[in-house]
Design a protein around this motif. Structure first.
Motif, mmCIF file in Angstrom:
data_model
loop_
_atom_site.group_PDB
_atom_site.id
_atom_site.type_symbol
_atom_site.label_atom_id
_atom_site.label_comp_id
_atom_site.label_asym_id
_atom_site.label_seq_id
_atom_site.Cartn_x
_atom_site.Cartn_y
_atom_site.Cartn_z
ATOM 1 N N UNK A 636 -2.741 14.590 -0.787
ATOM 2 C CA UNK A 636 -3.956 14.359 -1.558
ATOM 3 C C UNK A 636 -3.555 14.119 -3.006
ATOM 4 N N UNK A 637 -3.743 12.900 -3.465
ATOM 5 C CA UNK A 637 -3.375 12.541 -4.834
ATOM 6 C C UNK A 637 -4.330 13.236 -5.802
ATOM 7 N N UNK A 638 -3.761 13.933 -6.776
ATOM 8 C CA UNK A 638 -4.568 14.702 -7.711
ATOM 9 C C UNK A 638 -5.445 13.785 -8.560
ATOM 10 N N UNK A 639 -6.590 14.305 -8.942
ATOM 11 C CA UNK A 639 -7.563 13.503 -9.689
ATOM 12 C C UNK A 639 -7.029 13.044 -11.046
ATOM 13 N N UNK A 640 -6.019 13.750 -11.582
ATOM 14 C CA UNK A 640 -5.475 13.323 -12.872
ATOM 15 C C UNK A 640 -4.840 11.943 -12.777
ATOM 16 N N UNK A 641 -4.325 11.589 -11.619
ATOM 17 C CA UNK A 641 -3.760 10.259 -11.433
ATOM 18 C C UNK A 641 -4.876 9.236 -11.213
ATOM 19 N N UNK A 670 -5.023 10.769 0.830
ATOM 20 C CA UNK A 670 -6.393 10.935 0.355
ATOM 21 C C UNK A 670 -6.358 11.008 -1.168
ATOM 22 N N UNK A 671 -7.266 10.279 -1.817
ATOM 23 C CA UNK A 671 -7.347 10.316 -3.279
ATOM 24 C C UNK A 671 -8.541 11.174 -3.679
ATOM 25 N N UNK A 672 -8.305 12.143 -4.567
ATOM 26 C CA UNK A 672 -9.355 13.041 -5.033
ATOM 27 C C UNK A 672 -9.911 12.555 -6.369
ATOM 28 N N UNK A 673 -11.112 13.027 -6.690
ATOM 29 C CA UNK A 673 -11.683 12.760 -8.009
ATOM 30 C C UNK A 673 -12.198 11.346 -8.185
ATOM 31 N N UNK A 675 -14.762 8.857 -8.967
ATOM 32 C CA UNK A 675 -16.062 8.963 -9.617
ATOM 33 C C UNK A 675 -16.685 7.608 -9.899
ATOM 34 N N UNK A 676 -15.904 6.545 -9.848
ATOM 35 C CA UNK A 676 -16.436 5.216 -10.138
ATOM 36 C C UNK A 676 -16.078 4.258 -9.018
ATOM 37 N N UNK A 677 -16.860 3.197 -8.907
ATOM 38 C CA UNK A 677 -16.580 2.172 -7.902
ATOM 39 C C UNK A 677 -15.255 1.484 -8.193
ATOM 40 N N UNK A 678 -14.913 1.345 -9.471
ATOM 41 C CA UNK A 678 -13.640 0.716 -9.829
ATOM 42 C C UNK A 678 -12.466 1.527 -9.291
ATOM 43 N N UNK A 679 -12.567 2.830 -9.392
ATOM 44 C CA UNK A 679 -11.505 3.678 -8.853
ATOM 45 C C UNK A 679 -11.426 3.556 -7.334
ATOM 46 N N UNK A 680 -12.570 3.534 -6.679
ATOM 47 C CA UNK A 680 -12.579 3.403 -5.222
ATOM 48 C C UNK A 680 -11.977 2.074 -4.791
ATOM 49 N N UNK A 681 -12.361 0.984 -5.462
ATOM 50 C CA UNK A 681 -11.815 -0.333 -5.114
ATOM 51 C C UNK A 681 -10.318 -0.385 -5.357
ATOM 52 N N UNK A 682 -9.884 0.211 -6.467
ATOM 53 C CA UNK A 682 -8.456 0.182 -6.804
ATOM 54 C C UNK A 682 -7.634 0.917 -5.744
ATOM 55 N N UNK A 683 -8.073 2.118 -5.364
ATOM 56 C CA UNK A 683 -7.333 2.902 -4.375
ATOM 57 C C UNK A 683 -7.407 2.251 -2.996
ATOM 58 N N UNK A 684 -8.534 1.622 -2.681
ATOM 59 C CA UNK A 684 -8.658 0.939 -1.390
ATOM 60 C C UNK A 684 -7.698 -0.233 -1.315
ATOM 61 N N UNK A 685 -7.559 -0.959 -2.424
ATOM 62 C CA UNK A 685 -6.628 -2.094 -2.454
ATOM 63 C C UNK A 685 -5.192 -1.649 -2.248
ATOM 64 N N UNK A 686 -4.892 -0.415 -2.631
ATOM 65 C CA UNK A 686 -3.542 0.122 -2.420
ATOM 66 C C UNK A 686 -3.384 0.721 -1.026
ATOM 67 N N UNK A 689 -5.837 5.841 2.457
ATOM 68 C CA UNK A 689 -6.527 6.030 3.727
ATOM 69 C C UNK A 689 -7.940 6.583 3.573
ATOM 70 N N UNK A 690 -8.149 7.529 2.639
ATOM 71 C CA UNK A 690 -9.476 8.122 2.493
ATOM 72 C C UNK A 690 -9.707 8.509 1.036
ATOM 73 N N UNK A 691 -10.989 8.664 0.689
ATOM 74 C CA UNK A 691 -11.388 8.893 -0.697
ATOM 75 C C UNK A 691 -12.332 10.091 -0.762
ATOM 76 N N UNK A 692 -12.287 10.802 -1.914
ATOM 77 C CA UNK A 692 -13.115 11.990 -2.113
ATOM 78 C C UNK A 692 -13.489 12.076 -3.578
ATOM 79 N N UNK A 693 -14.738 12.373 -3.852
ATOM 80 C CA UNK A 693 -15.129 12.524 -5.244
ATOM 81 C C UNK A 693 -16.629 12.451 -5.427
#
Length: 722
Positions: A636-641, A670-673, A675-686, A689-693
């Motif tokens: 689970x990637x910490x929200x600070x990243x 899994x990416x934590x934290x 909070x924005x659609x930009x963050x979700x799109x960025x992590x999805x492009x990478x 596997x799953x998102x939380x926040x």
């Protein structure tokens, strides 16, 4: 004796017999009609007959039937043309028992001279005269040697043709002495080209292929000048291939008779090495960044807790010729910033506080963030620590605009100094902590220096500990659930159970009571309550889809319980939850403990089907270096990243490196934290596997679970429609 085997035949035969016995070959003296007149001892040994038994015997009795004709022809030629000696012949001889064995037969005429006239038979004209000498040598040993030689040559040929190396043998005169088919294939040489009178066409073909013909030729010249030299180098080709070239002299005894060349195609290995080197270089760059993170707070860039602890311990070990002051500060009501404006605003606030703090104390030994909204400053040889503390409070209490909202940071600061009595690092930091809580209790936004009277603050904290002792029996520990979504599947795939403590109508933050529970040993009881409640409340939701799962945080203290894994599996069985639908979340710090029982507990859960997730990935000291050795299934990637993604146009190789490395080890991410659609799109492009926040849902109690799930699915649909 008037002649050799002439009239004095008896004496001559005796003399001749002595000479014959000295020969190792079987010798027979024959009359013109083929009668054996004498035989030596070697003949007796070879044919297995007494020596005297040969006298008067027809020589054909000693030879295989199939060879009678050619031996008779040989003898007639010798009698007719005695000056022309035929070469030895390979024939079959017959032993006493009729057995056949290979021999080599040679014959020669015997000189004779008899002035009294020939006497060549029993017709009154005299005794028979020896006309021919027949030599027979056994060749059975030679046949065995030939067979062995043929077998050895066959084995050598098979070996040369089966090896993946190209072999070429050159004689000292420059002629080709041998080669295998692999050599022709590797160099693309037509077989007929090797039969030429010179090697120039072959050499020309080779020169057209190598990348550096001059160096290739120079190396040949060096070895020609030193025939005894051995060589091992690399030949690069114009088409990108790479051959390893070996060369050593060919010796027969002590003599050098040529040179053996061996070529091995190492192109795949060389390419693999180059790729590995590039990968290692890229990894080294990423590792350097991670190494910096091990000693640096990733959000603020300040030193982290480990750096501060080391510096404080070192300063207390030095001679008592300078002061040592610890300034511990905590932002007042920082939780409200997170709750009202969101975690991104909270992070922006922490970054600004760190910038101002660094500017206030440019001569400080260490300025560090201990975690959350807690910072610390280490001063040595400072003439007035109180003045520095006052400056910090004043500088930080300047308004700042965060997310369009003007905020005025407020902090409580405690000062503790090394007195006349010796003091350890933890005790000095504890004094600063007590002073900080005293400043907070005194009205906040101020600093106070530690005084023994402040120990009263400990009484209050003890009161909280006593309240926590009764939290589970009183039903004060509840569970909130936060959805974890799969963008690829378009649905909520997991819910994380989060412990909450509602005490007297006030919710105590987990950041306060969880560490307190770990220190007091209550975390086991609280953790079991959270896990049992989560399983009961989610049993139906989990049973509807086997791909769904429940994630529960587990501390290292819980894992130290010898029956922890067994207890978890019993809870699952009692709740009707399958073990494979359980995810146990741990932080990397649990793996730093030397006690291997923690690993055994996690392994027992994994053996039963449960999964293990590594929480706050990237914030530890060596998570990437040791990841492949840890018993985990998910990171689970910490929200600070995640917070580094602001617009979605950033280039953040650290995130892609984390995800790629985890995937290469067969782990999900899994990416934590989020909070924005930009963050979700960025992590999805990478390919996270799953998102939380908070973008998908805030943590909600069980009676609001339906709303949390609906909100998460709506957010997912909105993302897919972008």
């Amino acid at each position: 004796m008037t002649g050799f085997l002439g009239r004095d035949n008896n004496v001559a035969l005796q003399t001749f017999g002595a000479v014959m016995d000295a020969s190792p070959d079987a010798l027979f003296a024959l009359a013109a009609d083929g009668t054996v007149l004498a035989a030596n001892a070697a003949a007796a040994r070879l044919f297995g007959l007494p020596q005297e038994a040969f006298s008067g015997l027809d020589y054909r009795m000693l030879i295989g039937t199939g060879f009678h004709g050619e031996v008779a022809l040989l003898l007639r030629q010798l009698l007719t043309l005695p000056e022309e000696l035929p070469p030895p012949q390979e024939i079959i001889a017959l032993g006493r028992d009729g057995t056949e064995f290979p021999v080599e037969l040679a014959a020669a005429p015997l000189p004779h001279q008899d002035p009294q006239g020939p006497g060549d038979g029993p017709d009154g004209s005299g005794p028979p005269i020896a006309r021919l000498l027949l030599s027979i040598r056994g060749t059975a040993h030679r046949k065995a040697a030939d067979t062995n030689l043929r077998e050895a040559m066959s084995l050598l040929t098979a070996t040369l043709e089966s090896t993946a190396d190209g072999i070429l043998v050159i004689g000292t005169d420059g002629t080709v002495a041998g080669f295998n088919d692999q050599f022709l294939t590797m160099w693309g040489i037509p077989p007929e080209l090797m039969d030429g009178e010179t090697g120039e066409p072959v050499l020309q073909l080779i020169m057209e292929q190598v990348a550096d013909p001059v160096a290739f030729t120079a190396r040949l010249g060096e070895l020609q000048e030193d025939p005894a030299a051995e060589s091992h180098d690399v030949v690069e080709f114009r088409d990108g291939r790479t051959f390893e070239r070996y060369s050593r002299p060919q010796r027969v005894g002590e003599n050098i008779v040529g040179r053996v060349w061996s070529f091995r195609d190492v192109t795949p290995r060389r390419k693999a090495q180059e790729q590995a080197h590039r990968a290692m270089m890229d990894l080294a760059v990423q590792a350097e960044k991670l190494r910096a993170m091990a000693f640096q707070d990733p959000l603020t860039g300040l030193a982290n807790r480990a750096v501060f602890n080391d510096a404080l311990a070192e300063s207390l070990q030095e001679p008592r010729l300078k002061t040592v002051d610890v300034l511990l500060l905590d932002l007042d009501d920082f939780k409200e910033v997170n709750d009202i404006l969101g975690h991104q605003a909270g992070d922006d606030m922490l970054i600004e506080v760190a910038r101002r703090l660094r500017g206030c104390v440019p001569t400080a030994d260490v300025v560090a963030r201990l975690g959350g909204d807690e910072f610390v400053v280490l001063l040595t040889a400072c003439p007035d620590a109180d003045a520095i503390a006052a400056c910090i409070v004043r500088c930080l209490h300047v308004p700042v605009t965060i997310s369009g909202t003007v905020l005025r940071p407020s902090l409580s600061l405690g000062v503790a100094s090394l007195g006349q009595d010796s003091m350890g690092p933890s005790e000095l930091l504890r004094h600063a902590d007590i002073a900080m809580y005293a400043a907070k209790a005194a009205g906040k936004n101020r600093f106070l220096r530690f005084h023994p009277d402040m120990m009263q603050a400990l009484v209050q904290r003890t009161h909280m500990e006593s309240g926590l002792q009764l939290a589970v029996p009183r039903g004060e520990i509840t569970v909130d659930f936060q959805p974890i979504v799969s963008h690829r599947m378009g649905q909520v795939v997991q819910l994380e159970a989060l412990a909450r403590w509602d005490r007297g109508g006030e919710r105590v933050p987990p950041s306060i009571f969880i560490p307190l529970a770990e220190r007091t040993g209550l975390i086991g009881e609280i953790g079991a309550e959270v896990m049992a409640t989560g399983m009961v409340q989610l049993a139906r939701w989990l049973s509807e889809d086997p791909s769904r799962s429940l994630a529960v945080n587990v501390s290292g203290v819980q894992l130290q319980e010898p029956d922890f894994a067994e207890g978890v599996l019993k809870l699952a069985e009692a709740s009707g939850v399958a073990p494979y639908q359980l995810v146990v979340e741990v932080t990397e710090s649990v793996f730093f403990d030397a006690d291997c029982s923690l690993i055994q507990q996690l392994s027992a859960l994994r053996d039963a089907g449960a999964r293990v997730a590594l929480d706050d990935f990237g914030t530890g000291y060596s998570s990437l270096g040791r990841l492949q050795d840890l018993p985990v299934d998910t990171v689970k990637i910490d929200k600070t990243f995640v917070s580094m993604v602001r617009t979605g146009n950033e280039r953040l190789p650290i995130l892609s490196s984390m995800i790629n490395m985890a995937h290469s080890l067969g782990l999900t991410v899994t990416a934590e934290g989020i909070e924005t659609a930009a963050q979700a799109d960025y992590l999805t492009a990478l390919e996270c596997d799953s998102l939380q926040g908070y973008l998908f849902s805030l943590p909600e109690p069980g009676d609001r679970l339906g709303q949390a799930l609906s909100h998460a699915e709506e957010a997912l649909h909105a993302l897919k429609g972008r």
